[in-house]
Design an enzyme around this catalytic site. Structure first.
Site, PDB file in Angstrom:
ATOM      1  N   ASP A 236      -0.289  28.256  10.393  1.00 39.46           N
ATOM      2  CA  ASP A 236       1.117  28.092  10.039  1.00 39.46           C
ATOM      3  C   ASP A 236       1.592  26.777  10.655  1.00 39.46           C
ATOM      4  O   ASP A 236       0.792  25.878  10.869  1.00 39.46           O
ATOM      5  CB  ASP A 236       1.944  29.290  10.518  1.00 39.46           C
ATOM      6  CG  ASP A 236       3.147  29.562   9.622  1.00 39.46           C
ATOM      7  OD1 ASP A 236       3.881  28.603   9.318  1.00 39.46           O
ATOM      8  OD2 ASP A 236       3.371  30.720   9.232  1.00 39.46           O
ATOM      9  N   HIS A 259       0.546  23.983   8.734  1.00 43.32           N
ATOM     10  CA  HIS A 259       1.603  23.718   7.768  1.00 43.32           C
ATOM     11  C   HIS A 259       2.487  22.552   8.182  1.00 43.32           C
ATOM     12  O   HIS A 259       3.557  22.359   7.614  1.00 43.32           O
ATOM     13  CB  HIS A 259       2.453  24.978   7.565  1.00 43.32           C
ATOM     14  CG  HIS A 259       1.724  26.093   6.868  1.00 43.32           C
ATOM     15  ND1 HIS A 259       2.332  27.249   6.462  1.00 43.32           N
ATOM     16  CD2 HIS A 259       0.416  26.225   6.507  1.00 43.32           C
ATOM     17  CE1 HIS A 259       1.446  28.049   5.871  1.00 43.32           C
ATOM     18  NE2 HIS A 259       0.273  27.439   5.896  1.00 43.32           N
TER      19      HIS A 259
END
Length: 428
Positions: A236, A259
């Protein structure tokens, strides 16, 4: 009476967890020994808890808590701490595994590791678990997105749906984290909330790129934060900055996979969000979903202002620059008119390669982004292995100080002509 560690270089008030009964064999439950060592150290100012090298300590959920502890305690982690994989230990679920709360001058340092044994949690991810929604911005034409299949842990049944953060600091002043590695966290690796005066450096967070919701660092309601000289590879955001954060300075970071570095999502469920004075510079990103991103939910209020993203080197990043004021991690989200106000966002010297789209700036219909500036943006497609998309802007106003590659002609110069201004909304 446990013995004090006589080792050179440690203060006299050093408490070795082995002296409190910790086996360090990776199989015996050492939680009580860690609790006893903390209870002793808590009473002594500038004391040290020592987790020695060459041992592996199995520790269950634990809180090293104040507010009545003495100040400036050091948690010297040179060994390895591992999380239990027996579902019964976690009950119906818990939000954090190792937690430090309401302390003044707490330092976690050393050459050791915290290993969350996350694989037994990731395989149990429900099909409806919230996930990042960037695929709606654009999905590569040859994407092979996979949905995780829930499995049962081979050791003690299915893990609970609530996954713990590996290491959390709450309500503390002058927090330092340095030297250590956190790996394979069930969810976020390091979380800091309601903290003032934070320094994280020479730190590593490491989990597979497909591990769900494994942010490297998650910040919320914290101010005066420095994150530098650290490495993040996770499933993430490398760093996630949430509401209530101000005066955050991030530099010399390696990020990928992951991310990217994100502010938000902010304003979920019509809440007020306030973020200001954030600087992100001297960052290398490789093989991430995003580069630098701001994401807000429709229906929120408050403001994000005073952001600077500088000297960001990207390689094989899907979308290097993202503002998404239509963020939603569900299949369907209702359109709403109110929004978190975004202003004073500066992008400077963001260079490298992308694989899908260089820039995606999607601002609110009723609350356009203002004072967005771009200087020395040089983004080139990696190869034609993906279908490439042009820069996208919607309701984004500001100025290009230098020509960009590719040309970002969709950025609107000046200010919106609409009578609705950011001052009309709930400011922070």
């Amino acid at each position: 009476m446990p013995t004090k560690l006589p080792s050179k270089g440690f203060p006299a008030s050093t408490f070795n967890v082995r002296d409190f009964g910790a086996k360090g064999d990776g199989k015996s439950d050492d939680t009580q020994a860690f609790e006893a060592a903390w209870e002793a150290a808590c009473k002594v100012e500038a004391s040290t808890i020592f987790v020695p090298p060459e041992y592996v300590f199995l520790v269950g959920p634990i809180s090293f808590s104040g507010p009545y502890c003495q100040h400036n305690i050091v948690f010297q982690l040179d060994g390895t701490i591992i999380a239990p994989v027996d579902a019964k230990v976690w009950g119906s679920g818990i939000l954090q595994w190792l937690e430090f709360t309401k302390l003044v001058g707490i330092t976690v340092k050393g050459s050791g590791k915290i290993d969350g044994n996350g694989a037994v949690w990731w395989q149990d991810t429900p099909l409806d678990d919230p996930t990042d929604d960037e695929s709606k911005l654009i999905i590569p034409s040859n994407s092979t997105m996979q949905i995780p299949i829930p499995l049962n842990s081979s050791l003690g049944g299915r893990m609970p749906g609530i996954k713990p953060t590996a290491l959390r600091f709450y309500g503390s002043f002058n927090v330092t984290v340095t030297g250590i590695t956190i790996q394979n966290s069930p969810q976020c690796h390091l979380k800091l909330d309601n903290c003032i005066g934070v320094s994280v450096y020479n730190f590593s967070a490491s989990s597979p790129g497909d591990s769900p919701n494994t942010d490297g660092i998650h910040l919320q309601n914290s101010k005066d934060v420095l994150i530098r000289s650290s490495n993040f590879s996770c499933g993430d955001d490398c760093v996630s900055i949430q509401t209530g954060c101000t005066n955050v300075y991030i530099h010399n970071i390696n990020c990928g996979p992951g991310h990217g570095i994100s502010i938000g999502g902010l304003g979920k469920d019509n809440t007020k969000a306030c973020v200001s004075n954030i600087t992100v510079k001297d960052v290398i990103m490789h093989n991430t979903m995003n580069g630098v991103r701001i994401k807000t939910w429709q229906g929120g209020s408050g403001s994000v202002q005073g952001l600077k993203f500088s000297n960001i080197q990207v390689s094989e990043v899907l979308i290097p620059i993202v503002i998404d004021q239509f963020y939603c991690d569900k299949r369907k989200c209702q359109n709403k008119t109110s929004a978190v106000a975004l202003s004073g966002i500066n992008y400077e010297k963001i260079t490298g390669t992308y694989t899908v789209k260089p820039v995606h700036l999607a601002c609110s219909d009723t609350m356009p982004c203002i004072e967005v500036t771009m200087t020395d943006i040089q983004l080139k497609p990696l190869q034609e292995q993906y279908h490439m998309y042009d820069p996208y802007c919607w309701q984004t106003f500001g100025e290009l100080y230098t020509p960009t590659v590719p040309p970002i002609e969709c950025l609107q110069v000046g200010n919106p002509s609409s009578s609705t201004t950011q001052a009309d909304y709930d400011q922070c």
